[in-house]
Design a protein around this motif. Structure first.
Motif, PDB file in Angstrom:
ATOM      1  N   GLY A   5       0.850  -1.196   0.000  1.00 42.56           N
ATOM      2  CA  GLY A   5       0.000   0.000   0.000  1.00 42.56           C
ATOM      3  C   GLY A   5       0.876   1.232   0.000  1.00 42.56           C
ATOM      4  O   GLY A   5       1.605   1.488   0.955  1.00 42.56           O
ATOM      5  N   GLY A   6       0.792   1.986  -1.093  1.00 45.28           N
ATOM      6  CA  GLY A   6       1.653   3.160  -1.242  1.00 45.28           C
ATOM      7  C   GLY A   6       0.883   4.456  -1.184  1.00 45.28           C
ATOM      8  O   GLY A   6       1.211   5.423  -1.866  1.00 45.28           O
ATOM      9  N   ILE A  26       8.061  -0.507  -1.119  1.00 45.27           N
ATOM     10  CA  ILE A  26       6.595  -0.400  -1.127  1.00 45.27           C
ATOM     11  C   ILE A  26       6.053  -1.050  -2.390  1.00 45.27           C
ATOM     12  O   ILE A  26       6.550  -0.792  -3.490  1.00 45.27           O
ATOM     13  CB  ILE A  26       6.145   1.080  -1.121  1.00 45.27           C
ATOM     14  CG1 ILE A  26       6.625   1.794   0.138  1.00 45.27           C
ATOM     15  CG2 ILE A  26       4.631   1.186  -1.235  1.00 45.27           C
ATOM     16  CD1 ILE A  26       6.172   3.259   0.203  1.00 45.27           C
ATOM     17  N   LEU A  27       5.033  -1.864  -2.213  1.00 44.35           N
ATOM     18  CA  LEU A  27       4.321  -2.434  -3.357  1.00 44.35           C
ATOM     19  C   LEU A  27       2.942  -1.801  -3.401  1.00 44.35           C
ATOM     20  O   LEU A  27       2.183  -1.892  -2.426  1.00 44.35           O
ATOM     21  CB  LEU A  27       4.206  -3.955  -3.190  1.00 44.35           C
ATOM     22  CG  LEU A  27       5.570  -4.657  -3.136  1.00 44.35           C
ATOM     23  CD1 LEU A  27       5.438  -6.060  -2.566  1.00 44.35           C
ATOM     24  CD2 LEU A  27       6.191  -4.700  -4.523  1.00 44.35           C
ATOM     25  N   ARG A 174       4.783   0.554  -8.506  1.00 44.63           N
ATOM     26  CA  ARG A 174       3.350   0.622  -8.799  1.00 44.63           C
ATOM     27  C   ARG A 174       2.977  -0.546  -9.711  1.00 44.63           C
ATOM     28  O   ARG A 174       3.836  -1.235 -10.239  1.00 44.63           O
ATOM     29  CB  ARG A 174       3.019   1.947  -9.478  1.00 44.63           C
ATOM     30  CG  ARG A 174       3.397   3.130  -8.628  1.00 44.63           C
ATOM     31  CD  ARG A 174       2.361   4.218  -8.722  1.00 44.63           C
ATOM     32  NE  ARG A 174       2.801   5.379  -7.975  1.00 44.63           N
ATOM     33  CZ  ARG A 174       2.530   5.594  -6.701  1.00 44.63           C
ATOM     34  NH1 ARG A 174       1.784   4.739  -6.022  1.00 44.63           N
ATOM     35  NH2 ARG A 174       2.972   6.668  -6.083  1.00 44.63           N
ATOM     36  N   ASP A 175       1.686  -0.745  -9.903  1.00 46.07           N
ATOM     37  CA  ASP A 175       1.197  -1.898 -10.692  1.00 46.07           C
ATOM     38  C   ASP A 175       1.676  -3.206 -10.073  1.00 46.07           C
ATOM     39  O   ASP A 175       1.914  -4.178 -10.780  1.00 46.07           O
ATOM     40  CB  ASP A 175       1.667  -1.812 -12.153  1.00 46.07           C
ATOM     41  CG  ASP A 175       0.932  -0.726 -12.905  1.00 46.07           C
ATOM     42  OD1 ASP A 175      -0.258  -0.525 -12.627  1.00 46.07           O
ATOM     43  OD2 ASP A 175       1.568  -0.059 -13.742  1.00 46.07           O
ATOM     44  N   HIS A 176       1.869  -3.205  -8.763  1.00 45.35           N
ATOM     45  CA  HIS A 176       2.302  -4.420  -8.062  1.00 45.35           C
ATOM     46  C   HIS A 176       1.275  -4.775  -6.979  1.00 45.35           C
ATOM     47  O   HIS A 176       1.556  -4.732  -5.787  1.00 45.35           O
ATOM     48  CB  HIS A 176       3.693  -4.232  -7.447  1.00 45.35           C
ATOM     49  CG  HIS A 176       4.796  -4.457  -8.426  1.00 45.35           C
ATOM     50  ND1 HIS A 176       4.923  -3.716  -9.574  1.00 45.35           N
ATOM     51  CD2 HIS A 176       5.800  -5.372  -8.452  1.00 45.35           C
ATOM     52  CE1 HIS A 176       5.978  -4.157 -10.260  1.00 45.35           C
ATOM     53  NE2 HIS A 176       6.527  -5.152  -9.599  1.00 45.35           N
ATOM     54  N   VAL A 190       5.221 -12.100  -0.395  1.00 49.98           N
ATOM     55  CA  VAL A 190       4.016 -11.532  -1.000  1.00 49.98           C
ATOM     56  C   VAL A 190       4.082 -11.785  -2.502  1.00 49.98           C
ATOM     57  O   VAL A 190       5.144 -11.681  -3.114  1.00 49.98           O
ATOM     58  CB  VAL A 190       3.886 -10.017  -0.692  1.00 49.98           C
ATOM     59  CG1 VAL A 190       3.769  -9.772   0.792  1.00 49.98           C
ATOM     60  CG2 VAL A 190       5.045  -9.222  -1.255  1.00 49.98           C
ATOM     61  N   GLU A 191       2.907 -12.117  -3.055  1.00 53.86           N
ATOM     62  CA  GLU A 191       2.885 -12.532  -4.460  1.00 53.86           C
ATOM     63  C   GLU A 191       1.806 -11.791  -5.241  1.00 53.86           C
ATOM     64  O   GLU A 191       0.762 -11.438  -4.696  1.00 53.86           O
ATOM     65  CB  GLU A 191       2.571 -14.032  -4.548  1.00 53.86           C
ATOM     66  CG  GLU A 191       3.601 -14.912  -3.895  1.00 53.86           C
ATOM     67  CD  GLU A 191       3.146 -16.369  -3.832  1.00 53.86           C
ATOM     68  OE1 GLU A 191       3.893 -17.160  -3.243  1.00 53.86           O
ATOM     69  OE2 GLU A 191       2.050 -16.696  -4.339  1.00 53.86           O
TER      70      GLU A 191
END
Ligand SMILES: Cc1cc2nc3c(=O)[nH]c(=O)nc-3n(C[C@H](O)[C@H](O)[C@H](O)COP(=O)(O)OP(=O)(O)OC[C@H]3O[C@@H](n4cnc5c(N)ncnc54)[C@H](O)[C@@H]3O)c2cc1C
Length: 368
Positions: A5-6, A26-27, A174-176, A190-191
């Motif tokens: 969570g960014g 950060i994802l 981002r987009d993760h 985390v996947e």
């Protein structure tokens, strides 16, 4: 250390962790995802906190006290000024009945909160004096001023945080979107469709995406969307010296933000003419100068609201090293998140201010 969570909550924590020397990544999900951090009002609100919960007032006050140094450091380290100003906030009441009810509420706040609560009831003449050339609407009967409140420019704050994280060696992808969390021998993996990352500590600060992720580390938390609509005007030369609660604030470059609604409409972040019209009419009735100002843009965003409205700071009992953090006042609490959460997340003591905000409180409480 991984943060899922960014938004401003994840970014404030990541900045604090990186400043403590931790390696932080950060994802974050897609740009098109719900984001309260990109659509908020930017108030550091204290005077309306904790009517039913003194601990929440104390938490918010502590953050407000940390804000000046937090803002200065962020500006010095990144060159991005979050435009923090602890200038206080005005409340305006239309009609005698609304004014009397407001005065009663402020008196009750003062009784409940005690000496730390500073909020003065003002008559119309006092308010007009404070607002200078900004003329009050004819029906404004009175109001109040609290010096406890402040404001920041939320998008500058957010970009400053992202910049600072990277300057301290952290990264953000981002987009993760994270779909799955696994835990094996003290390591969290985390996947997502993009692959996987692993780390011994994991912070879930994913706003509305929090419940699904939290459940995978043994934490049951409810977070619901609450819509807020607002609009921004063209730049005006006239200076509006104070933000007005539930009504407006002026940005450093002269535009005025008018807002903000509170609506329970689920995952719907569209604007509606009826709500925007009523916000504009409320603003114009109190400050008629706004009548001739052009509205340039309007938007809606969803606040992540916990079950009882208070923040959640919870480490997993089942999977120690996994933390769930969410709140609906991420700007007000940004300084506190940056300063107080990292030590706890890195294995230190949980600050006493945070203790009342574990999930244990929700097991048999129905606070408001
Ligand atoms: C209209 C409005 C006005 C507001 N005004 C104020 C104010 O004046 N003062 C104040 O203090 N607060 C205010 N708030 C609240 C404040 O904006 C929020 O508390 C704050 O932005 C929450 O930040 P967050 O990071 O928790 O959530 P968000 O900003 O929503 O960010 C969550 C992030 O997590 C990502 N995510 C979700 N699921 C996943 C997943 N599975 N994997 C990876 N990433 C994921 C999302 O894409 C998003 O980027 C307001 C909010 C609104 C909507």
């Amino acid at each position: 250390m991984l943060i899922v969570g960014g938004g401003v909550v994840g970014a404030s924590i990541a900045y604090g962790l990186a400043a403590e020397g931790a390696r932080v990544g950060i994802l974050d999900a897609e740009d098109s995802d719900f984001s309260a951090s990109l659509g908020n009002f930017g108030m550091i609100s204290i005077s309306n906190k904790g009517f039913n919960n003194l601990a929440y007032f104390r938490l918010s006050c502590a953050s407000s006290r940390l804000w000046p140094e937090f803002a200065d450091t962020l500006r010095e380290q990144t060159g991005i000024d979050p435009a923090f100003d602890l200038k206080g906030k005005i409340y305006l009441s239309v009609g005698d009945a609304e004014f009397a009810a407001h005065a009663e509420k402020v008196a009750e706040y003062a009784r409940r909160v005690g000496a730390d609560y500073r909020h003065d009831i003002l008559n119309r003449a006092d308010l007009q004096h404070m607002l200078g050339k900004v003329r009050l609407g004819e029906r404004v009967a009175g109001g109040s001023f609290s010096p406890l409140d402040g404001l920041a420019e939320p998008l500058r704050l957010y970009s400053g945080l992202l910049n600072a994280i990277q300057r301290h060696g952290g990264w953000i992808l981002r987009d993760h979107r994270v779909g799955r969390i696994q835990h094996q021998r003290g390591i969290f993996t985390v996947e997502g469709q993009w692959g996987s990352f692993s780390a011994p500590r994991l912070v879930i600060a994913a706003g509305l995406g929090t419940p699904d992720l939290a459940s995978q580390v043994g934490i049951s938390v409810k977070v619901r969307p609450q819509r807020g609509q607002m609009m921004v005007t063209e730049r005006v030369e006239q200076s509006f010296p104070y933000p007005v609660s539930g009504l407006l604030r002026q940005n450093p470059e002269g535009t005025i933000m008018i807002g903000v609604s509170t609506e329970e409409v689920g995952y719907d972040d569209r604007t509606t003419v009826s709500v925007l019209k009523s916000l504009a009419m409320k603003a114009e009735e109190r400050l008629p100068a706004l009548r001739s100002v052009q509205i340039n843009r309007c938007w809606a965003a969803l606040r992540p609201r916990t079950e009882d409205g208070y923040p959640v700071y919870q480490e997993s009992r089942e999977y120690p090293g996994a933390f769930v953090i969410t709140c609906h006042s991420g700007i007000t609490l940004a300084a506190l998140h940056e300063r107080l959460l990292p030590k706890w997340i890195l294995g230190g003591r949980k600050d006493a201010l945070l203790e009342p905000f574990g999930l244990g409180r929700l097991q048999n409480a129905s606070a408001t």
